[in-house]
Design an enzyme around this catalytic site. Structure first.
Site, PDB file in Angstrom:
ATOM      1  CD  GLU A 162      -2.825   1.210   0.095  1.00 48.87           C
ATOM      2  OE1 GLU A 162      -3.221  -0.070  -0.391  1.00 48.87           O
ATOM      3  OE2 GLU A 162      -2.977   2.348  -0.397  1.00 48.87           O
ATOM      4  CG  ASP A 212      -6.750   2.222 -13.197  1.00 47.03           C
ATOM      5  OD1 ASP A 212      -6.586   2.924 -12.019  1.00 47.03           O
ATOM      6  OD2 ASP A 212      -7.368   2.373 -13.963  1.00 47.03           O
TER       7      ASP A 212
HETATM    8  N1  LIG Z   1      -3.894  11.738 -13.934  1.00 46.99           N
HETATM    9  C1  LIG Z   1      -4.709  10.683 -14.149  1.00 46.99           C
HETATM   10  N2  LIG Z   1      -4.987  10.441 -15.250  1.00 46.99           N
HETATM   11  C2  LIG Z   1      -5.837   9.510 -15.429  1.00 46.99           C
HETATM   12  N3  LIG Z   1      -6.649   8.657 -14.647  1.00 46.99           N
HETATM   13  C3  LIG Z   1      -6.257   9.104 -13.072  1.00 46.99           C
HETATM   14  C4  LIG Z   1      -5.283  10.055 -12.928  1.00 46.99           C
HETATM   15  N4  LIG Z   1      -5.374  10.377 -11.628  1.00 46.99           N
HETATM   16  C5  LIG Z   1      -6.142   9.551 -11.036  1.00 46.99           C
HETATM   17  N5  LIG Z   1      -6.751   8.518 -11.968  1.00 46.99           N
HETATM   18  C6  LIG Z   1      -7.623   7.564 -11.992  1.00 46.99           C
HETATM   19  O1  LIG Z   1      -8.353   7.833 -10.689  1.00 46.99           O
HETATM   20  C7  LIG Z   1      -8.238   6.689 -10.007  1.00 46.99           C
HETATM   21  C8  LIG Z   1      -7.770   7.039  -8.357  1.00 46.99           C
HETATM   22  O2  LIG Z   1      -6.932   8.038  -8.358  1.00 46.99           O
HETATM   23  P1  LIG Z   1      -6.529   8.742  -7.033  1.00 46.99           P
HETATM   24  O3  LIG Z   1      -5.081   9.425  -7.293  1.00 46.99           O
HETATM   25  O4  LIG Z   1      -7.623   9.430  -6.612  1.00 46.99           O
HETATM   26  O5  LIG Z   1      -6.141   7.881  -5.854  1.00 46.99           O
HETATM   27  P2  LIG Z   1      -6.907   6.990  -4.620  1.00 46.99           P
HETATM   28  O6  LIG Z   1      -8.351   7.581  -4.750  1.00 46.99           O
HETATM   29  O7  LIG Z   1      -6.067   7.289  -3.638  1.00 46.99           O
HETATM   30  O8  LIG Z   1      -6.711   5.646  -5.244  1.00 46.99           O
HETATM   31  P3  LIG Z   1      -6.737   4.296  -4.496  1.00 46.99           P
HETATM   32  O9  LIG Z   1      -8.015   4.268  -3.812  1.00 46.99           O
HETATM   33  O10 LIG Z   1      -6.497   3.301  -5.508  1.00 46.99           O
HETATM   34  O11 LIG Z   1      -5.522   4.311  -3.468  1.00 46.99           O
HETATM   35  C9  LIG Z   1      -6.810   6.020 -10.456  1.00 46.99           C
HETATM   36  O12 LIG Z   1      -6.919   4.717 -10.042  1.00 46.99           O
HETATM   37  C10 LIG Z   1      -7.065   6.091 -11.891  1.00 46.99           C
HETATM   38  O13 LIG Z   1      -7.948   5.206 -12.459  1.00 46.99           O
END
Ligand SMILES: Nc1ncnc2c1ncn2[C@@H]1O[C@H](COP(=O)(O)OP(=O)(O)OP(=O)(O)O)[C@@H](O)[C@H]1O
Length: 116
Positions: free
Chosen positions: A63, A89
């Site tokens: 993580e 992802d």
């Molecule tokens: N710059 C970007 N370009 C394209 N897709 C993005 C981008 N940033 C985030 N995503 C998408 O949004 C999702 C969530 O990203 P985020 O940075 O919010 O992480 P998070 O909510 O902390 O994720 P996780 O729950 O997997 O830890 C990513 O898995 C991806 O699919």
């Protein structure tokens, strides 16, 4: 002069930061603590306890790597990009694989003691 414990302090800072800022990390740490508590309440063997320790440590580390990947991606771009999506992802998919594997391991170890 740089003290010998400075790198350890940086590492602890990274651990604290990821627990504070990542909701999934809070879940992993809480579930991990419960698993280890149960591991010491049940009469498990040392090897079974060691496997559970390893499992909890691997999931928490994964993580943290996932969080580090997310930070690097956000540093590189705030725009939507297919590669940014793929990196985030795939990294979170890796954590999912390890979390599911850990659940399977915990069940394999705990169930024989719980059904006795
Ligand atoms: N710059 C970007 N370009 C394209 N897709 C993005 C981008 N940033 C985030 N995503 C998408 O949004 C999702 C969530 O990203 P985020 O940075 O919010 O992480 P998070 O909510 O902390 O994720 P996780 O729950 O997997 O830890 C990513 O898995 C991806 O699919």
């Amino acid at each position: 002069m740089k003290s010998w414990w400075q790198p350890f302090r940086h590492a602890m800072n990274g651990l604290r930061q990821s627990i504070r800022e990542e909701r999934h990390m809070k879940v992993h740490v809480t579930v991990g603590a419960i698993v280890l508590l149960v591991a010491f309440l049940l009469p498990l063997t040392s090897v079974e306890r060691a496997i559970l320790f390893l499992t909890v440590g691997i999931v928490i580390s994964a993580e943290m790597f996932n969080t580090a990947f997310e930070r690097v991606v956000d540093l590189v771009t705030q725009e939507w990009h297919p590669l940014a999506k793929a990196v985030k992802d795939i990294a979170s998919g890796a954590v999912l694989v390890l979390a599911l594997t850990s659940i399977a391991i915990a069940l394999c170890i705990f169930i024989p003691y719980l059904v006795q």
